[in-house]
Motif scaffolding. Sequence first.
Motif, mmCIF file in Angstrom:
data_model
loop_
_atom_site.group_PDB
_atom_site.id
_atom_site.type_symbol
_atom_site.label_atom_id
_atom_site.label_comp_id
_atom_site.label_asym_id
_atom_site.label_seq_id
_atom_site.Cartn_x
_atom_site.Cartn_y
_atom_site.Cartn_z
ATOM 1 N N GLY A 155 6.558 -7.279 -34.243
ATOM 2 C CA GLY A 155 4.693 -8.473 -34.255
ATOM 3 C C GLY A 155 4.800 -8.475 -33.303
ATOM 4 O O GLY A 155 3.806 -9.923 -32.844
ATOM 5 N N VAL A 156 5.316 -8.415 -32.066
ATOM 6 C CA VAL A 156 4.980 -8.345 -30.603
ATOM 7 C C VAL A 156 4.851 -7.442 -29.789
ATOM 8 O O VAL A 156 6.091 -6.363 -30.138
ATOM 9 C CB VAL A 156 5.817 -9.197 -29.921
ATOM 10 N N LYS A 165 -1.052 -8.448 -29.861
ATOM 11 C CA LYS A 165 0.290 -8.468 -30.575
ATOM 12 C C LYS A 165 0.623 -9.769 -29.945
ATOM 13 O O LYS A 165 1.013 -10.965 -31.084
ATOM 14 C CB LYS A 165 0.600 -7.466 -30.112
ATOM 15 N N ASN A 166 0.374 -10.289 -29.325
ATOM 16 C CA ASN A 166 0.551 -11.042 -28.656
ATOM 17 C C ASN A 166 0.270 -12.797 -28.670
ATOM 18 O O ASN A 166 0.416 -13.973 -28.391
ATOM 19 C CB ASN A 166 1.044 -11.605 -26.891
ATOM 20 N N CYS A 167 -0.827 -12.384 -29.648
ATOM 21 C CA CYS A 167 -2.211 -13.892 -29.344
ATOM 22 C C CYS A 167 -1.762 -13.920 -30.977
ATOM 23 O O CYS A 167 -1.613 -12.969 -31.576
ATOM 24 C CB CYS A 167 -3.566 -13.099 -29.143
ATOM 25 N N GLN A 168 -1.635 -14.846 -31.910
ATOM 26 C CA GLN A 168 -1.427 -15.502 -33.281
ATOM 27 C C GLN A 168 -2.302 -16.269 -33.074
ATOM 28 O O GLN A 168 -2.174 -18.221 -32.662
ATOM 29 C CB GLN A 168 -0.148 -16.665 -33.149
ATOM 30 N N ARG A 169 -3.692 -15.891 -34.006
ATOM 31 C CA ARG A 169 -4.498 -17.093 -34.808
ATOM 32 C C ARG A 169 -4.250 -17.920 -35.556
ATOM 33 O O ARG A 169 -3.268 -17.314 -36.176
ATOM 34 C CB ARG A 169 -5.625 -16.117 -34.992
ATOM 35 N N LYS A 205 -2.603 -18.707 -30.249
ATOM 36 C CA LYS A 205 -1.286 -19.121 -29.837
ATOM 37 C C LYS A 205 -0.998 -18.158 -28.575
ATOM 38 O O LYS A 205 -1.088 -16.726 -29.775
ATOM 39 C CB LYS A 205 0.032 -20.022 -30.864
#
Length: 166
Positions: free
Chosen positions: A157-158, A80-84, A100
């Motif tokens: 979201g995280v 969840k802590n990876c934002q494409r 990120k």
Amino acid sequence: MAKTESFDVTTGVDLMEVENAVNQAAKEITQRYDFKGLKVTLELNKADQLVMFEAPDEMKLHAMWEMFLGKLIRRQVPVKNCQRGTVQKAGGDRVRQEVKLISGLDIDTCRKIVKTIKDGKFRRCQAAIEADKVRVSSPSRDELQEVIAALRQEDFGVELKFGNYR
């Protein structure tokens, strides 16, 4: 006067584990038959906390992402802590994507956490935003456990981490 107990709500990824996942995925990419002879790039930028993917087309980019995702899950890094980011055109017919890594709570997420605690009707519980974390305090440890359970049920979201419990 009652002693006040507290804990911190934070988020983050272990950069060493992410680096190991990047190295393992890059090694697997070089050994796969469908990637033979292709120029693909998978690298970690620790300073900016970004993982860069570069491939000849979106299909290969997606395959690289799936391999990397599997390595992250195996190493218990919160996905969840990876934002494409969006897929961008690189030079020629190549494509690039940035992922990120989120290592701290942003102010909006902190406000949502505080609002969830206040809406939960926890009588003696207090939440305070401190930079990129939320400190929750209460004289009752049982109430703090209820707050943790309530926060785990929500989706912010995280991946939330609960630490510094004292």
